[in-house]
Design an enzyme around this catalytic site. Structure first.
Site, PDB file in Angstrom:
ATOM      1  N   ARG A 208     -30.175 -11.395  -5.000  1.00  0.00           N
ATOM      2  CA  ARG A 208     -29.767 -11.623  -6.398  1.00  0.00           C
ATOM      3  C   ARG A 208     -29.117 -12.983  -6.543  1.00  0.00           C
ATOM      4  NH1 ARG A 208     -27.090  -5.826  -6.486  1.00  0.00           N
ATOM      5  NH2 ARG A 208     -26.810  -6.633  -4.401  1.00  0.00           N
TER       6      ARG A 208
ATOM      7  N   GLY B  92     -35.227  -4.734   2.149  1.00  0.00           N
ATOM      8  CA  GLY B  92     -33.799  -4.536   1.874  1.00  0.00           C
ATOM      9  C   GLY B  92     -33.055  -5.651   2.572  1.00  0.00           C
TER      10      GLY B  92
ATOM     11  N   ASP C 179     -27.965 -12.568   0.052  1.00  0.00           N
ATOM     12  CA  ASP C 179     -28.181 -11.625  -1.055  1.00  0.00           C
ATOM     13  C   ASP C 179     -29.225 -12.193  -2.025  1.00  0.00           C
ATOM     14  OD1 ASP C 179     -26.383  -9.228  -2.563  1.00  0.00           O
ATOM     15  OD2 ASP C 179     -27.627 -10.490  -3.839  1.00  0.00           O
TER      16      ASP C 179
ATOM     17  N   ARG D 235     -31.440 -12.055   9.434  1.00  0.00           N
ATOM     18  CA  ARG D 235     -32.255 -12.089  10.662  1.00  0.00           C
ATOM     19  C   ARG D 235     -33.431 -13.036  10.488  1.00  0.00           C
ATOM     20  NH1 ARG D 235     -33.179  -5.742  11.147  1.00  0.00           N
ATOM     21  NH2 ARG D 235     -31.347  -5.386   9.859  1.00  0.00           N
TER      22      ARG D 235
ATOM     23  N   GLU E 273     -34.472   7.577   1.937  1.00  0.00           N
ATOM     24  CA  GLU E 273     -34.458   7.978   3.349  1.00  0.00           C
ATOM     25  C   GLU E 273     -33.687   9.285   3.554  1.00  0.00           C
ATOM     26  OE1 GLU E 273     -34.424   4.149   5.968  1.00  0.00           O
ATOM     27  OE2 GLU E 273     -33.675   3.607   4.003  1.00  0.00           O
TER      28      GLU E 273
ATOM     29  N   ARG F 105     -29.663  10.463  11.023  1.00  0.00           N
ATOM     30  CA  ARG F 105     -30.537   9.330  11.253  1.00  0.00           C
ATOM     31  C   ARG F 105     -30.227   8.819  12.658  1.00  0.00           C
ATOM     32  NH1 ARG F 105     -29.599   3.144   9.951  1.00  0.00           N
ATOM     33  NH2 ARG F 105     -31.669   2.406  10.508  1.00  0.00           N
TER      34      ARG F 105
ATOM     35  N   ASN G 116     -25.589   9.268   8.523  1.00  0.00           N
ATOM     36  CA  ASN G 116     -26.015   8.031   9.161  1.00  0.00           C
ATOM     37  C   ASN G 116     -24.762   7.395   9.747  1.00  0.00           C
ATOM     38  OD1 ASN G 116     -26.951   5.529   9.869  1.00  0.00           O
ATOM     39  ND2 ASN G 116     -27.826   5.028   7.863  1.00  0.00           N
TER      40      ASN G 116
ATOM     41  N   HIS H  91     -37.596   1.527  10.341  1.00  0.00           N
ATOM     42  CA  HIS H  91     -37.770   1.931   8.920  1.00  0.00           C
ATOM     43  C   HIS H  91     -38.832   3.019   8.782  1.00  0.00           C
ATOM     44  CE1 HIS H  91     -36.394  -2.320   7.433  1.00  0.00           C
ATOM     45  NE2 HIS H  91     -35.375  -1.488   7.448  1.00  0.00           N
TER      46      HIS H  91
ATOM     47  N   GLY I 197     -34.220  -2.456  -1.740  1.00  0.00           N
ATOM     48  CA  GLY I 197     -33.468  -3.101  -2.832  1.00  0.00           C
ATOM     49  C   GLY I 197     -34.207  -4.271  -3.469  1.00  0.00           C
TER      50      GLY I 197
HETATM   51  P1  ADP Z   1     -30.154  -2.071   2.877  1.00  0.00           P
HETATM   52  O1  ADP Z   1     -31.267  -2.565   3.743  1.00  0.00           O
HETATM   53  O2  ADP Z   1     -28.802  -2.476   3.370  1.00  0.00           O
HETATM   54  O3  ADP Z   1     -30.281  -0.617   2.471  1.00  0.00           O
HETATM   55  P2  ADP Z   1     -30.962  -2.578   0.129  1.00  0.00           P
HETATM   56  O4  ADP Z   1     -32.232  -1.837   0.238  1.00  0.00           O
HETATM   57  O5  ADP Z   1     -29.886  -2.050  -0.771  1.00  0.00           O
HETATM   58  O6  ADP Z   1     -30.312  -2.928   1.523  1.00  0.00           O
HETATM   59  O7  ADP Z   1     -31.341  -4.063  -0.379  1.00  0.00           O
HETATM   60  C1  ADP Z   1     -30.382  -5.081  -0.509  1.00  0.00           C
HETATM   61  C2  ADP Z   1     -31.079  -6.323  -1.057  1.00  0.00           C
HETATM   62  O8  ADP Z   1     -31.656  -5.994  -2.342  1.00  0.00           O
HETATM   63  C3  ADP Z   1     -30.126  -7.479  -1.296  1.00  0.00           C
HETATM   64  O9  ADP Z   1     -30.724  -8.695  -0.860  1.00  0.00           O
HETATM   65  C4  ADP Z   1     -29.984  -7.474  -2.788  1.00  0.00           C
HETATM   66  O10 ADP Z   1     -29.678  -8.769  -3.300  1.00  0.00           O
HETATM   67  C5  ADP Z   1     -31.372  -7.062  -3.222  1.00  0.00           C
HETATM   68  N1  ADP Z   1     -31.393  -6.654  -4.622  1.00  0.00           N
HETATM   69  C6  ADP Z   1     -30.793  -5.604  -5.214  1.00  0.00           C
HETATM   70  N2  ADP Z   1     -30.985  -5.635  -6.566  1.00  0.00           N
HETATM   71  C7  ADP Z   1     -31.742  -6.741  -6.820  1.00  0.00           C
HETATM   72  C8  ADP Z   1     -32.260  -7.349  -8.012  1.00  0.00           C
HETATM   73  N3  ADP Z   1     -32.044  -6.820  -9.198  1.00  0.00           N
HETATM   74  N4  ADP Z   1     -32.976  -8.487  -7.870  1.00  0.00           N
HETATM   75  C9  ADP Z   1     -33.180  -9.040  -6.663  1.00  0.00           C
HETATM   76  N5  ADP Z   1     -32.713  -8.522  -5.507  1.00  0.00           N
HETATM   77  C10 ADP Z   1     -32.005  -7.400  -5.586  1.00  0.00           C
END
Ligand code: ADP
Length: 395
Positions: free
Chosen positions: A281, A206, A279, A237, A381, A87, A10, A176, A327
């Site tokens: 989390r 994500g 983020d 976004r 993916e 990708r 990628n 996606h 995520g």
């Molecule tokens: P990408 O689209 O870059 O691949 P990911 O699929 O890794 O991203 O998702 C990233 C998001 O997932 C972030 O907002 C991150 O805070 C959230 N995330 C990861 N673990 C947790 C969790 N335990 N609780 C809540 N959100 C989470």
């Protein structure tokens, strides 16, 4: 090592993510990232046998980074890589499935650059880097948009003058696709249904977020549009806004197109609403401390997500279940619960214990008895790209 190996790549404008996928093994034998390419801070990071490694690769180009990582990958693969799966973000209307890369495919990927001006050139750089080092290795392009080429016109057309579609490709494409395809196939397996006789709503959450309605293994509608900005609230976004916003900001604040693009793509979404972070989390932690911006951002995120899922249910004659991935979808008990709480009319009701337990890569059902299915399915993916590459190599 038994089983064929596909190297999945990628490529971004200054980065190159890679994973070696073995068709018979669940774990990737080696995976990693070359980042800050072209700068003197360029680094190669990789993970092998549970151990993390890093190496400085100052000023490396994509090709030079690949020249450094390929010997590592080849050693792990026992000297034999069957092919490379790339990708590629935008295939426009030219690609309805993955394809073997030849000069015709390269021309068509290049022709779709106006639709993804940052991504397609970077993906082409990744392809060129592999070609320079291994001219005879089969390479396959797997497109983010291809899975959605089965959408009917009523789903993909904007209510704009027809010439914009016909002459300039202005329509909804969706993204996606690799994830939506993988996850809907896995959901059917989990539910013991045939993929070609099942209907799903998928929420890929994500940093980018999109929903998809999948009927009998085909995308019939999705929330992202001509670009990955349309639809849901995402990390930075905005998702959907009033289309008159551009004109309003230009007239009243004198903002240029690039000011507006930057604001909508980089300063909005969860970050813009919360004033704190993109983020999830961090936002969940701040919300439990009473942070008003984080609380609002999560409320808007879940409401808009529920609204999108309800809207996409119009595309399905029946519904076998809702699936969370990405995520946030794979880990956030809170986001799943708050979203599903607004979907009672679709007979979707969450089981709190199952919801709390389904985190960190676990897949399974999280619905109450009597509810339609709600599943958590970790996306993969790289695996899907390898599956599609191997299918083409078999032909
Ligand atoms: P990408 O689209 O870059 O691949 P990911 O699929 O890794 O991203 O998702 C990233 C998001 O997932 C972030 O907002 C991150 O805070 C959230 N995330 C990861 N673990 C947790 C969790 N335990 N609780 C809540 N959100 C989470």
């Amino acid at each position: 090592m038994a089983g064929r190996h596909i190297l999945v790549i990628n490529a971004g404008s200054s980065s190159l993510k890679f994973a070696l996928v073995n068709e018979q093994q669940e774990q990737f034998p080696i995976q990693g990232l070359a980042e800050r390419l072209g700068s003197n801070e360029a680094m190669l990071h990789w993970q092998q046998d549970g151990e993390k490694h890093s190496r400085t690769i100052s000023n490396a180009t994509h090709t030079e980074a690949l020249a450094q990582l390929l010997p590592l990958v080849e050693a792990v693969a026992g000297g034999k890589i069957s092919g490379v799966g790339h990708r590629v973000v935008h295939g426009g209307e030219d690609f309805t499935a993955a394809c073997l890369i030849d000069s015709k495919a390269l021309t068509a990927i290049n022709a779709n650059t106006p639709l993804a001006p940052l991504h397609n050139p970077a993906n082409l750089q990744g392809i060129a880097a592999v070609t320079a080092l291994y001219p005879d290795l089969p390479q396959v392009a797997v497109f983010d948009t291809a899975f959605h080429q089965t959408m009917p016109a009523k789903a993909y057309r904007y209510a704009l003058p027809e010439a914009l579609y016909r002459e300039h490709g202005v329509r909804r494409y969706g993204f996606h696709g690799t994830s939506h395809q993988y996850v809907s196939t896995q959901a059917a397996k989990l539910a013991d249904l045939a993929t070609n006789n099942s209907s799903w709503l998928i929420a890929h959450l994500g940093n980018g977020c999109s929903t998809c309605a999948v009927l009998n293994g085909h995308s019939v509608d999705t929330s992202m549009g001509m670009t990955p900005l349309e639809g849901l609230v995402m990390g930075t976004r905005s998702g959907d806004v009033d289309p008159n916003l551009h004109g309003h900001l230009a007239r009243t604040l004198g903002w240029s197109l690039s000011d507006i693009d930057r604001m909508l793509n980089q300063d909005s979404g969860l970050l813009g609403l919360s004033g704190l972070s993109n983020d999830m989390r961090q936002l969940e932690a701040a919300r439990s401390d009473g942070h008003p911006g984080a609380t609002l951002a999560i409320d808007v995120f879940c409401y808009r997500l529920a609204k999108s899922l309800a809207a996409l249910s119009c595309a399905l004659p029946d519904l076998d279940g809702l699936v969370f991935t990405g995520g946030i979808g794979e880990n956030s008990e809170l986001i799943r619960a708050k979203t599903v709480a607004q979907l009672g009319l679709l007979n979707l009701h969450i089981n709190n214990d199952a919801n709390a337990n389904c985190v960190r890569g676990k897949s399974g059902p999280i619905h109450q008895s009597g509810s339609r299915r709600i599943l958590v399915v970790p996306t993969n993916e790289e695996r899907q790209i390898a599956i599609e590459a191997l299918a083409l190599l078999n032909e």
